[in-house]
Design a protein around this motif. Structure first.
Motif, mmCIF file in Angstrom:
data_model
loop_
_atom_site.group_PDB
_atom_site.id
_atom_site.type_symbol
_atom_site.label_atom_id
_atom_site.label_comp_id
_atom_site.label_asym_id
_atom_site.label_seq_id
_atom_site.Cartn_x
_atom_site.Cartn_y
_atom_site.Cartn_z
ATOM 1 N N GLU A 824 5.334 -10.191 6.909
ATOM 2 C CA GLU A 824 4.051 -9.719 7.435
ATOM 3 C C GLU A 824 4.102 -9.494 8.936
ATOM 4 O OE1 GLU A 824 0.806 -12.107 6.241
ATOM 5 O OE2 GLU A 824 1.237 -11.963 4.094
ATOM 6 N N GLN A 825 4.825 -10.339 9.655
ATOM 7 C CA GLN A 825 4.875 -10.207 11.104
ATOM 8 C C GLN A 825 5.474 -8.876 11.525
ATOM 9 O OE1 GLN A 825 6.994 -13.690 12.411
ATOM 10 N NE2 GLN A 825 5.126 -14.941 12.524
ATOM 11 N N LYS A 826 6.531 -8.452 10.832
ATOM 12 C CA LYS A 826 7.171 -7.186 11.169
ATOM 13 C C LYS A 826 6.589 -6.015 10.371
ATOM 14 C CE LYS A 826 11.576 -9.255 12.554
ATOM 15 N NZ LYS A 826 13.051 -9.287 12.344
ATOM 16 N N GLY A 827 5.697 -6.302 9.433
ATOM 17 C CA GLY A 827 5.073 -5.233 8.652
ATOM 18 C C GLY A 827 6.036 -4.538 7.711
ATOM 19 N N ILE A 828 6.986 -5.283 7.154
ATOM 20 C CA ILE A 828 7.988 -4.698 6.256
ATOM 21 C C ILE A 828 7.879 -5.359 4.886
ATOM 22 C CG2 ILE A 828 10.453 -4.368 5.808
ATOM 23 C CD1 ILE A 828 10.937 -4.430 8.795
#
Length: 928
Positions: A824-828
């Protein structure tokens, strides 16, 4: 001064951002998945709160940038407190809660969680629904759908335990062919979407329109009783908790089309929408069948002469695939009432090239194999799916809600098939030819439903719907050429009599109008210190069908070799038609009453069902459903040979028991009686030639319904949110199951018929697991593994047909594996999916006479799909790469000559092979 103003401005922006109001919403249900109306939702330690409506839904605004503690309570239920609730901007924040029945043994419950994003798209929420459902079921969330490369509902369904697809779109559940499954849309019964088989083509519903899918595998009386494999409940998107709008565009290619030639039919201006604009319409001067038949031979030929000369495909560079989607929704108030809606449009156009091998093999009494047909087909296929969805709901007050939903979808396949091969049953056995086919399916449904809490224990639901299925195949053209040796020129096969096989122009139309209405009344009461529910209901469904096929044919009364040796685009030029010359082309229609039939069915169904909570851990749902089915097929006139009428009343009991061993473990046991009725096409005395199978399909008016006894046992563990493990066994006994049997013939005279065999039995084992991999290593905390496996054994026995074999369409095993990655942090996020089915009986061969055509099996074929997505543009955008069918293994349909079912690649004779190609696509989604 300027510095102070700047600091003040920055402070105001920061204050506004931190204290921005956003909406929190959700649903409060009990352990039976029933909504709780009037539940209290309060902020702990602060003023503010709300109550739930008739659907158990709540909503109120809270400031972002803070963490909240919420308390959920209702009379008769144990209160629950949820801490660490933090809302985020730009998202739909939702928190769904399940309240347990009040008990002296329970103490206050405190759960620490963060509000989920996207209504009902949380996989954990859907697994909780599966845990609390009243029967054996599998649940697919919209999040799972979004994360797979699947374009339509059919492709999504093949990922579920024990499910697979036949012909790329027809669902097989627990090894049982499509005829044994039933479909519901938003709680309303659907009917078959295909003229030639009993099935619902799930490709009509784009995956992007779906909210969730529930597959019931055990019968409960409140649902329709005409199924034995799975009852698939498709629920489309509902009211959003706040307004939104997003748009998605995409493109892609198939590995077998990119950079290569592509053939397309000479169509009209609206082909790109999947709609024929009249280009393929009836010839000028044609009015009705009756009037055409009254014309003289010269007048008929004059009409044929005026038809468009479209017997040669247009060669173009292979187009790329395109897709477009737009979705929006709103939630507001009108005249003091809460009003919400959802709308969406979708468009997909794909281009594919398929390499097809089509053979017909005959085995004599000495087990010697002879190949009678050997056709290599190149199919250039364009598929268009265009649809729209709209819904509107009005919350009249906390106890009453009315909603209306409509869906329209045009699903069209437009293909050109180029054939080259041999047919030893003909003197001119070296063949080449083509077929042009444009099939347009239009599906429309509008549904209206209401939910009303009449009093505290009494709830009333009602619904009505109107469905249209319009199938249209205009100007289907077939032309074959043949020669006796490599040195001879090809000569068009145009006989001196009327034929469907070559020189034909066929029009088919199917119109289904379906009217459905019903409702149920449920009454809640206390007994044995537990909450009980008594429910009763009624449903009426009326279906009217009209099928019509008009088979025009070009023929030569007297042979004319010069005309027959012309290229395809010159043979049917106007100057080559009769005008009184017998050695020129004539035009007429194949006349037979069986090419047209009407049908009417009336289904009256009522049920009475008890949902008993005998103890806190033992729940039993049991009752009886009665279905009265009145069916008329062919013609309303009893003296007409097409006339078939029957009326049967079935009593269908069902019992489902759930024992909760603890809060994470269930044991389920169920038993029931269901029925499977013949499809209207199977009862109609209709005989139409299939170009690909090189055979005709013939109905049987004497078919009877199949009665099925079902038993299930399943063990379920739900270790933590988003995780599940289930293991189950099932058994089914079929009385008079319906099978499609093949009768051998030569030169395209083979026929597929339908018949009841004596009985069949099927049993199997199913396993399902979904586990987060952080238990192995913290470095794998972003990975989740999911798998479902099924083993099924079935056997049909019939003295009359001399068979002892698996059921048609049955697979001995189904394997689905998946590896999911989320950061979630990197949106991947990324998904890798694998699917494979075991050998299954595709076509039932002819076992009579000295020579026979052995059964045709579909060989196992591994399918590997991959998707990766990345959030961009402040997380409002997402770019997604899909690669489907990475392995691109040839699909083999084989005939075994040594009494083995398993595939022997270098020994078995191929009946069909198909090479489909790998699909690559890129999509961009932006949330406005």
């Amino acid at each position: 001064m300027h510095l102070r103003l700047q600091l003040l401005f920055i402070s105001l922006i920061t204050f506004s951002f931190v204290n921005a109001q956003t909406r929190l919403s959700g649903k409060v249900i009990n352990a039976k998945n029933e909504p709780i109306q009037g539940a209290s939702v309060k902020l702990v330690g602060a003023a503010g709160g709300t109550t739930t409506d008739v659907e158990g839904r709540y909503t109120f605004n809270l400031a972002t940038g803070k963490k909240y503690e919420l308390e959920f309570s209702a009379i008769g239920y144990q209160s629950k407190t949820v801490a660490e609730v933090e809302l985020t901007t730009g998202n739909i924040n939702e928190l769904n809660i399940t309240l347990e029945t009040e008990s002296k043994d329970l103490e206050g419950v405190v759960v620490r969680a963060q509000a989920t994003t996207a209504r009902r798209e949380s996989t954990a929420s859907l697994i909780a629904f599966q845990k609390n459902t009243n029967t054996v079921a599998s649940v697919i969330s919209a999040e799972s759908i979004r994360r797979s490369p699947d374009r339509n509902t059919g492709e999504v369904l093949k990922r579920t335990p024990g499910a697979s697809l036949q012909d790329g779109r027809f669902l097989v559940v627990r090894g049982l062919a499509d005829r044994y499954n039933q479909a519901m849309l938003n709680g309303i019964l659907l009917t078959s979407t295909e003229p030639d088989r009993k099935t619902f083509s799930f490709e009509l519903i784009p995956a992007q329109m779906i909210d969730n899918i529930v597959i019931n595998k055990a019968f409960v009386p409140e649902y329709p009783g005409e199924w034995a494999g799975g009852l698939i409940q498709v629920n489309t998107k509902d009211i959003p908790s706040k307004g939104f709008f997003n748009i998605q565009i995409g493109t892609g290619v198939n590995s077998q089309t990119i950079g290569k030639k592509f053939l397309k039919d000479q169509g009209g201006k609206l082909d790109w929408l999947g709609i024929d604009d009249g280009t393929r319409g009836f010839p000028k001067g044609y009015t009705t069948k009756y009037e055409f038949n009254q014309l003289t031979a010269a007048q008929k030929t004059e009409i044929g002469k005026g038809m468009r000369n479209a017997w040669k495909a247009e060669e173009v560079n292979a187009p790329i695939n395109v897709s477009f989607q737009a979705n929006g929704g709103f939630n507001s108030k009108l005249f003091g009432k809460v009003v919400g809606g959802n709308f969406g449009v979708i468009y997909n156009k794909t281009n594919r090239f398929q390499e097809l091998l089509n053979r017909r093999n005959v085995i004599d009494e000495q087990n010697n194999l002879t190949i009678e047909n050997n056709f290599n087909d190149d199919r250039y296929l364009q598929e268009v799916s265009a649809g729209a969805l709209g819904s509107l709901s009005v919350q009249l007050n906390a106890a009453n809600k009315i909603s209306i939903k409509s869906i329209v979808n045009v699903n069209t396949s437009n293909y050109v098939t180029e054939r080259d091969g041999t047919d030893v049953s003909r003197p001119d056995y070296l063949l080449k030819g083509s077929e042009f086919r444009f099939k347009q399916n239009t599906f429309f449904t509008t549904q209206i439903a209401g939910e009303h809490n009449l009093s505290a224990p009494l709830k009333f639901k009602w619904y009505g719907s109107f469905n249209i299925l319009d199938g249209y195949i205009p100007d289907q053209r077939r032309l074959l050429y043949g020669r006796q040796s490599e040195q001879d020129p090809y000569t068009a096969i145009i006989s001196n009599s009327l034929s469907q096989q070559s020189g034909s122009r066929i029009y088919q139309s199917l119109s289904d109008y379906i009217y459905t209405a019903g409702g149920d009344l449920s009454y809640g009461f206390n007994w044995l210190g537990q909450k009980q529910t008594l429910k009763g209901g009624y449903m009426l469904q009326i279906k009217d069908r009209l099928f019509d096929a008009i088979l025009f044919a070009n023929y030569l009364p007297t042979d004319n070799l010069a005309i027959k040796q012309l290229p395809a685009d010159q043979i049917f030029a106007p100057e080559n038609f009769g005008n009184g010359r017998d050695n020129h082309i004539a035009f007429s229609a194949i006349v037979d009453q069986s090419y047209r039939y009407m049908a009417n069915t009336i289904l009256n169904a009522g049920f009475l069902q008890l949902d008993n909570q005998f103890t806190r851990n033992l729940r039993v749902v049991w009752g009886l459903r009665v279905e009265d089915y009145d069916q008329l097929v062919g013609s309303v006139k009893q003296w007409d040979k097409r006339h078939t009428h029957s009326r049967v009343t079935d009593f269908l009991p069902g019992v489902n028991a759930t024992l909760k061993l603890n809060n994470k473990t269930n044991l389920r046991l169920s038993g029931s009686q269901t029925v499977v009725r013949p499809e209207l096409r199977e009862l109609a005395s209709l005989n139409l030639y299939d170009f690909e199978l090189n055979a005709s399909v013939q109905g049987n008016p004497d078919l009877e319904r199949t009665k099925v006894m079902n038993a299930d046992f399943r063990y379920e563990i739900y270790p933590k949110a988003g995780e599940v493990f289930t293991a189950g066994v099932f058994y089914k006994h079929f009385e008079k199951p319906i099978e499609q049997l093949f009768t051998e013939g030569s030169g395209g005279a083979s026929t597929f018929n339908f018949a009841n065999v004596d009985f069949a039995n099927a049993y199997g084992v199913e396993l399902e697991a979904r586990k987060k991999l952080d238990v192995i290593s913290n470095g794998l905390k972003n990975f989740t593994f999911q798998a479902n496996l099924a083993y099924i054994y079935s056997r049909i026995e019939s003295d009359a047909f001399n068979v002892d074999r698996p059921m048609q369409g049955q697979s001995p095993y189904v394997v689905n594996l998946g590896l999911l990655y989320d950061n979630e942090q990197k949106g991947i996020n990324a998904t890798l999916l694998f699917n494979q089915i075991g050998e299954r009986l595709y076509l039932v061969g002819d076992k009579t006479g000295g020579a026979s055509s052995p059964d045709v099996y579909e060989a196992p074929r591994p399918v590997l799909d991959f998707q990766i997505a990345k959030k961009i543009i402040a997380s409002k955008g997402e770019i997604r790469l899909n690669i489907s069918d990475i392995i691109n293994r040839t699909q083999y349909f084989y005939q075994n000559v040594n009494n083995k079912d398993s595939f022997q690649k270098n020994i078995d004779a191929y009946r069909f092979t198909r090479k489909l190609g790998t699909n690559f696509s890129v999509t961009f989604n932006y949330n406005l």
